[in-house]
Motif scaffolding. Structure first.
Motif, mmCIF file in Angstrom:
data_model
loop_
_atom_site.group_PDB
_atom_site.id
_atom_site.type_symbol
_atom_site.label_atom_id
_atom_site.label_comp_id
_atom_site.label_asym_id
_atom_site.label_seq_id
_atom_site.Cartn_x
_atom_site.Cartn_y
_atom_site.Cartn_z
ATOM 1 N N CYS A 48 3.341 -10.513 -3.972
ATOM 2 C CA CYS A 48 4.482 -9.708 -3.538
ATOM 3 C C CYS A 48 4.252 -9.171 -2.126
ATOM 4 O O CYS A 48 3.156 -9.259 -1.570
ATOM 5 C CB CYS A 48 4.699 -8.530 -4.495
ATOM 6 N N GLU A 49 5.306 -8.603 -1.560
ATOM 7 C CA GLU A 49 5.208 -7.856 -0.309
ATOM 8 C C GLU A 49 5.058 -6.393 -0.690
ATOM 9 O O GLU A 49 5.878 -5.852 -1.437
ATOM 10 C CB GLU A 49 6.457 -8.055 0.545
ATOM 11 N N CYS A 50 4.025 -5.760 -0.177
ATOM 12 C CA CYS A 50 3.753 -4.392 -0.634
ATOM 13 C C CYS A 50 2.944 -3.606 0.386
ATOM 14 O O CYS A 50 2.451 -4.146 1.382
ATOM 15 C CB CYS A 50 2.996 -4.421 -1.963
ATOM 16 N N VAL A 51 2.798 -2.318 0.086
ATOM 17 C CA VAL A 51 1.885 -1.437 0.805
ATOM 18 C C VAL A 51 0.801 -1.031 -0.180
ATOM 19 O O VAL A 51 1.087 -0.701 -1.332
ATOM 20 C CB VAL A 51 2.603 -0.192 1.346
ATOM 21 N N LEU A 52 -0.450 -1.075 0.252
ATOM 22 C CA LEU A 52 -1.578 -0.712 -0.603
ATOM 23 C C LEU A 52 -2.224 0.555 -0.069
ATOM 24 O O LEU A 52 -2.559 0.633 1.116
ATOM 25 C CB LEU A 52 -2.598 -1.848 -0.654
ATOM 26 N N VAL A 53 -2.368 1.537 -0.942
ATOM 27 C CA VAL A 53 -2.969 2.812 -0.561
ATOM 28 C C VAL A 53 -4.236 3.013 -1.378
ATOM 29 O O VAL A 53 -4.192 2.993 -2.621
ATOM 30 C CB VAL A 53 -2.004 3.992 -0.800
ATOM 31 N N ALA A 54 -5.356 3.194 -0.701
ATOM 32 C CA ALA A 54 -6.618 3.480 -1.396
ATOM 33 C C ALA A 54 -6.493 4.832 -2.080
ATOM 34 O O ALA A 54 -6.193 5.839 -1.433
ATOM 35 C CB ALA A 54 -7.774 3.479 -0.407
ATOM 36 N N GLY A 55 -6.721 4.869 -3.388
ATOM 37 C CA GLY A 55 -6.522 6.107 -4.148
ATOM 38 C C GLY A 55 -7.662 7.089 -4.042
ATOM 39 O O GLY A 55 -7.516 8.251 -4.418
ATOM 40 N N ASN A 56 -8.805 6.656 -3.545
ATOM 41 C CA ASN A 56 -9.905 7.588 -3.297
ATOM 42 C C ASN A 56 -10.646 7.176 -2.033
ATOM 43 O O ASN A 56 -10.306 6.187 -1.399
ATOM 44 C CB ASN A 56 -10.840 7.690 -4.510
ATOM 45 N N ASP A 58 -11.404 7.326 1.792
ATOM 46 C CA ASP A 58 -10.703 7.767 3.011
ATOM 47 C C ASP A 58 -9.191 7.538 2.953
ATOM 48 O O ASP A 58 -8.477 7.804 3.924
ATOM 49 C CB ASP A 58 -11.303 7.100 4.253
ATOM 50 N N LEU A 59 -8.673 7.027 1.824
ATOM 51 C CA LEU A 59 -7.226 6.890 1.595
ATOM 52 C C LEU A 59 -6.535 6.052 2.677
ATOM 53 O O LEU A 59 -5.465 6.406 3.159
ATOM 54 C CB LEU A 59 -6.555 8.273 1.505
ATOM 55 N N ASN A 60 -7.111 4.919 3.028
ATOM 56 C CA ASN A 60 -6.491 4.076 4.044
ATOM 57 C C ASN A 60 -5.263 3.357 3.496
ATOM 58 O O ASN A 60 -5.061 3.260 2.281
ATOM 59 C CB ASN A 60 -7.513 3.074 4.591
ATOM 60 N N VAL A 61 -4.439 2.845 4.424
ATOM 61 C CA VAL A 61 -3.157 2.207 4.089
ATOM 62 C C VAL A 61 -3.123 0.795 4.674
ATOM 63 O O VAL A 61 -3.501 0.593 5.825
ATOM 64 C CB VAL A 61 -1.976 3.032 4.645
ATOM 65 N N LYS A 62 -2.653 -0.168 3.883
ATOM 66 C CA LYS A 62 -2.578 -1.563 4.346
ATOM 67 C C LYS A 62 -1.227 -2.164 3.963
ATOM 68 O O LYS A 62 -0.622 -1.756 2.961
ATOM 69 C CB LYS A 62 -3.693 -2.418 3.730
ATOM 70 N N TYR A 63 -0.784 -3.147 4.740
ATOM 71 C CA TYR A 63 0.415 -3.928 4.430
ATOM 72 C C TYR A 63 -0.024 -5.338 4.083
ATOM 73 O O TYR A 63 -0.913 -5.900 4.734
ATOM 74 C CB TYR A 63 1.357 -3.960 5.640
#
Length: 366
Positions: A48-56, A58-63
């Motif tokens: 899928c097309e999504c955004v991934l957020v690290a839940g613990n 440093d909580l980085n964000v990826k597309y």
């Protein structure tokens, strides 16, 4: 006009199912964990097309758009209706909003966020057309910033290559320069002052003002502005400022002005009869010096090196004339680096201003 909508009303959010040890070094697909860089895995559970957020962490964000798998503490966020919310727009929002998430994180050593921190986030929701325009603008900004960063990195690599070309590797010393002790080519200048009135208008350099690796001086203020109340070292344009705290960060600065620096740094004064300041600064940033100094700094929770340990350093010392030739080369490259850095900061500031206006719905045509 844009309205603010709860993220949970616009998205589908789930988490990965795998343990972090499920990765496979030669796997075909990306495996998203809480690390900044994805690992690899042999199979996939999502496409899928999504955004991934690290839940613990440093909580980085990826597309990402495609086949992948995810760690159990990674949030996978999809748009519930791409006619209302573009995923890339969501990514740019969360890439800024992650700073808010970090303040909301809870826990002990490893901080984490809950699902509600994401579903309750308020996102500005302009028209799809306006979202596409914002995406285009921010992507252009990021492209320019990346380009300037690559230019700066290339200039820095050119300096390192020139150093090796002229002097050889300091560890193997193929040119057989005489190996000299630190005290023969430099000294730690312990000229400290508590006269804060005299130096009130002078720059105050804390170790946080020294960029790791490059030695660039950023974000410093005056002695008065920092409210200095303890003894500080005096430095001049003849000194090198070396951070003695966490030496692995490799903070070595070449100031071109006078001022005071933190007692957590050492002002190093080269012996001008046999050692060029620029040559010595690059040598102190080298793997050769780093390998030497790190053997002393791994013994405590807050790594630190002292005068005796620095004074025990020995290195090959080429002729002064050759050092000065290298310094002239660095001076020329510094001019290119200055303009690239200036352009980089301008692009970054423009992007940050645009993001801030967007997040508060002050950008025109919302």
């Amino acid at each position: 006009m844009s309205s603010f909508v709860k993220l949970g009303d616009l998205t589908h959010i789930r988490t990965g199912k795998l343990d972090a040890n499920a990765s496979s070094e030669n796997g075909q697909y990306p495996f998203f964990t809480c690390s900044k860089e994805p690992l690899r895995i042999a199979s996939y559970s999502y496409d899928c097309e999504c955004v991934l957020v690290a839940g613990n962490g440093d909580l980085n964000v990826k597309y990402y758009d495609g086949k992948f798998d995810a760690y159990q503490r990674t949030y996978i966020i999809e748009s519930a209706d791409k006619r209302k919310l573009l995923v890339k727009y969501l990514y740019f929002f969360l890439d800024i909003y992650v700073e808010v998430l970090r303040t909301q994180s809870i826990g002990g050593v490893i901080k984490y966020i809950k699902l509600g921190n994401l579903t309750d986030a308020l996102i500005p929701l302009p028209s799809i057309e306006r979202q596409a325009e914002i995406i285009e603008c921010l992507e252009k900004c990021n492209t320019l910033i990346d380009k300037r960063q690559r230019q700066i990195a290339l200039i820095e690599q050119t300096v390192k290559s020139r150093f090796i070309e002229l002097f050889g590797d300091l560890k193997s010393n193929p040119m057989e320069w005489p190996v000299v002790s630190f005290t023969e080519f430099a000294k730690i200048d312990g000229n400290m002052t508590t006269d804060y009135e005299k130096y009130a208008g002078y720059p105050h350099i804390g170790i946080d003002s020294i960029e790791k690796g490059t030695g660039a001086l950023k974000g410093y203020r005056t002695v008065r502005e920092d409210g200095v109340i303890s003894g500080k070292y005096i430095f001049t344009p003849q000194h090198i400022i070396y951070s003695k705290i966490r030496p692995n960060l490799n903070k070595v600065a070449l100031p071109d002005f006078e001022g005071l620096c933190s007692a957590d740094a050492y002002p190093i004064l080269p012996n001008h009869s046999n050692c060029n300041r620029v040559f010595l600064a690059i040598a102190l940033r080298s793997e050769y010096f780093l390998e030497y100094i790190l053997q002393f700094s791994s013994r405590t929770n807050l790594p630190k090196v002292n005068r005796k340990e620095i004074a025990g350093f020995r290195m090959p010392l080429p002729p002064l004339k050759l050092q000065e030739q290298f310094a002239a080369f660095v001076e020329q490259t510094d001019k290119s680096k200055y303009y690239s850095s200036l352009s980089f900061r301008y692009c970054q500031a423009a992007a940050n201003t645009y993001r801030q206006e967007w997040m508060t719905c002050r950008t025109s045509d919302f």
